[in-house]
Design an enzyme around this catalytic site. Sequence first.
Site, PDB file in Angstrom:
ATOM      1  N   ARG A  94     -30.509 -23.216 -51.583  1.00 38.66           N
ATOM      2  CA  ARG A  94     -29.085 -22.861 -51.583  1.00 38.66           C
ATOM      3  C   ARG A  94     -28.269 -23.768 -50.681  1.00 38.66           C
ATOM      4  O   ARG A  94     -27.152 -24.151 -51.033  1.00 38.66           O
ATOM      5  CB  ARG A  94     -28.921 -21.385 -51.192  1.00 38.66           C
ATOM      6  CG  ARG A  94     -27.472 -20.885 -51.155  1.00 38.66           C
ATOM      7  CD  ARG A  94     -26.641 -21.330 -52.350  1.00 38.66           C
ATOM      8  NE  ARG A  94     -27.264 -21.030 -53.634  1.00 38.66           N
ATOM      9  CZ  ARG A  94     -26.856 -21.548 -54.775  1.00 38.66           C
ATOM     10  NH1 ARG A  94     -25.859 -22.415 -54.811  1.00 38.66           N
ATOM     11  NH2 ARG A  94     -27.473 -21.235 -55.910  1.00 38.66           N
ATOM     12  N   LYS A 129      -7.061 -31.367 -43.501  1.00 39.01           N
ATOM     13  CA  LYS A 129      -7.154 -30.105 -44.240  1.00 39.01           C
ATOM     14  C   LYS A 129      -8.574 -29.985 -44.793  1.00 39.01           C
ATOM     15  O   LYS A 129      -8.852 -30.269 -45.959  1.00 39.01           O
ATOM     16  CB  LYS A 129      -6.113 -30.068 -45.364  1.00 39.01           C
ATOM     17  CG  LYS A 129      -4.676 -30.103 -44.843  1.00 39.01           C
ATOM     18  CD  LYS A 129      -3.679 -30.210 -45.981  1.00 39.01           C
ATOM     19  CE  LYS A 129      -2.252 -30.321 -45.440  1.00 39.01           C
ATOM     20  NZ  LYS A 129      -1.265 -30.522 -46.531  1.00 39.01           N
ATOM     21  N   LYS A 161       3.746 -35.719 -35.365  1.00 38.26           N
ATOM     22  CA  LYS A 161       4.322 -35.048 -36.522  1.00 38.26           C
ATOM     23  C   LYS A 161       5.614 -34.336 -36.135  1.00 38.26           C
ATOM     24  O   LYS A 161       6.037 -34.389 -34.971  1.00 38.26           O
ATOM     25  CB  LYS A 161       3.300 -34.084 -37.118  1.00 38.26           C
ATOM     26  CG  LYS A 161       2.083 -34.821 -37.703  1.00 38.26           C
ATOM     27  CD  LYS A 161       1.048 -33.875 -38.263  1.00 38.26           C
ATOM     28  CE  LYS A 161       1.518 -33.193 -39.530  1.00 38.26           C
ATOM     29  NZ  LYS A 161       1.667 -34.141 -40.659  1.00 38.26           N
ATOM     30  N   GLU A 194       5.543 -39.425 -37.969  1.00 43.24           N
ATOM     31  CA  GLU A 194       6.056 -38.827 -39.194  1.00 43.24           C
ATOM     32  C   GLU A 194       7.581 -38.911 -39.222  1.00 43.24           C
ATOM     33  O   GLU A 194       8.242 -38.703 -38.195  1.00 43.24           O
ATOM     34  CB  GLU A 194       5.621 -37.361 -39.294  1.00 43.24           C
ATOM     35  CG  GLU A 194       6.118 -36.658 -40.535  1.00 43.24           C
ATOM     36  CD  GLU A 194       5.703 -35.192 -40.584  1.00 43.24           C
ATOM     37  OE1 GLU A 194       5.398 -34.714 -41.673  1.00 43.24           O
ATOM     38  OE2 GLU A 194       5.686 -34.527 -39.524  1.00 43.24           O
ATOM     39  N   ASP A 216       7.287 -38.554 -45.175  1.00 43.19           N
ATOM     40  CA  ASP A 216       6.837 -37.243 -45.635  1.00 43.19           C
ATOM     41  C   ASP A 216       7.857 -36.587 -46.553  1.00 43.19           C
ATOM     42  O   ASP A 216       9.034 -36.437 -46.202  1.00 43.19           O
ATOM     43  CB  ASP A 216       6.573 -36.339 -44.423  1.00 43.19           C
ATOM     44  CG  ASP A 216       5.864 -35.064 -44.807  1.00 43.19           C
ATOM     45  OD1 ASP A 216       4.876 -35.137 -45.561  1.00 43.19           O
ATOM     46  OD2 ASP A 216       6.297 -33.983 -44.360  1.00 43.19           O
TER      47      ASP A 216
END
Length: 279
Positions: A94, A129, A161, A194, A216
């Site tokens: 598994r 992410k 950012k 950013e 962005d």
Amino acid sequence: MDNTMFIAAALKEDIGNGDHSTLAAIDKTAKGKALLKIKEDGILAGITLAQEIFYYLQPDTTFALYKKDGDQVQNGEIAFEVAADVHTILMAERLVLNCMQRMSGIATLTNQYVEKIKNYKTKILDTRKTTPLFRVYEKEAVRIGGGINLRMGLYDMVMLKDNHIDFCGGIEKAIEKTVAYLQTNNLDLKIEVETRNLDDVKRILSVGNIHRIMLDNYDLPTLTEAIQLIDGKYETEASGGINMNTVADYAATGVDYISVGAIINHAVSMDLSLKAQLV
């Protein structure tokens, strides 16, 4: 976390105080073989990790490898044959499948994005992410699929950012403080900033001392204008809502990189199975 730590923790999570199904039904001395069967077309990833999982449980495990990481595979093909104690095969099954299915899904989706922009200079980047504690393997799958890792975490690149900029009090102040911090701490890290609009781009150009400008959530005309403003002084990265249908249009603007969180967090696991080879 290195591979051994990950494998040990993952097996502990799955096996706990014993694989009682196997302990109950299979003689401890039984030897066996199994085939890793491919049940879906795509890019294969995770074979190296699969081998390490088996070797962790049984160092004298043997493999016949028919495919390697990065191979284009088709439904019905065999990736490898493994020979080991039956207990080893069943305990590893598994974890091997979970890792390989996840990594192969990411590699496949990444490769689809890469193929969409193969006629442009633009490169596909991943993001942070990722799945906690599985990031290194997800990012390895991105590389196998032809993408590029943007950064591994918060420690290997500075990315200022929108929240950093707002909390700090503006772009200029954020850049100046960052440059001073890196110098004081003798850190050789690249700086990316950013931007949310063309005014942000102009302010960065007036300050300098950075390496890449993130554009962005720009629409295509504004992105094109921003790239013209930057004029090759710094690397450029487009991000935000770019998908399979639009990625080629963004690449056509001449942007250096496109970051796509979806190549990891929207990837669907490839269908694989590990089946006993009966003799």
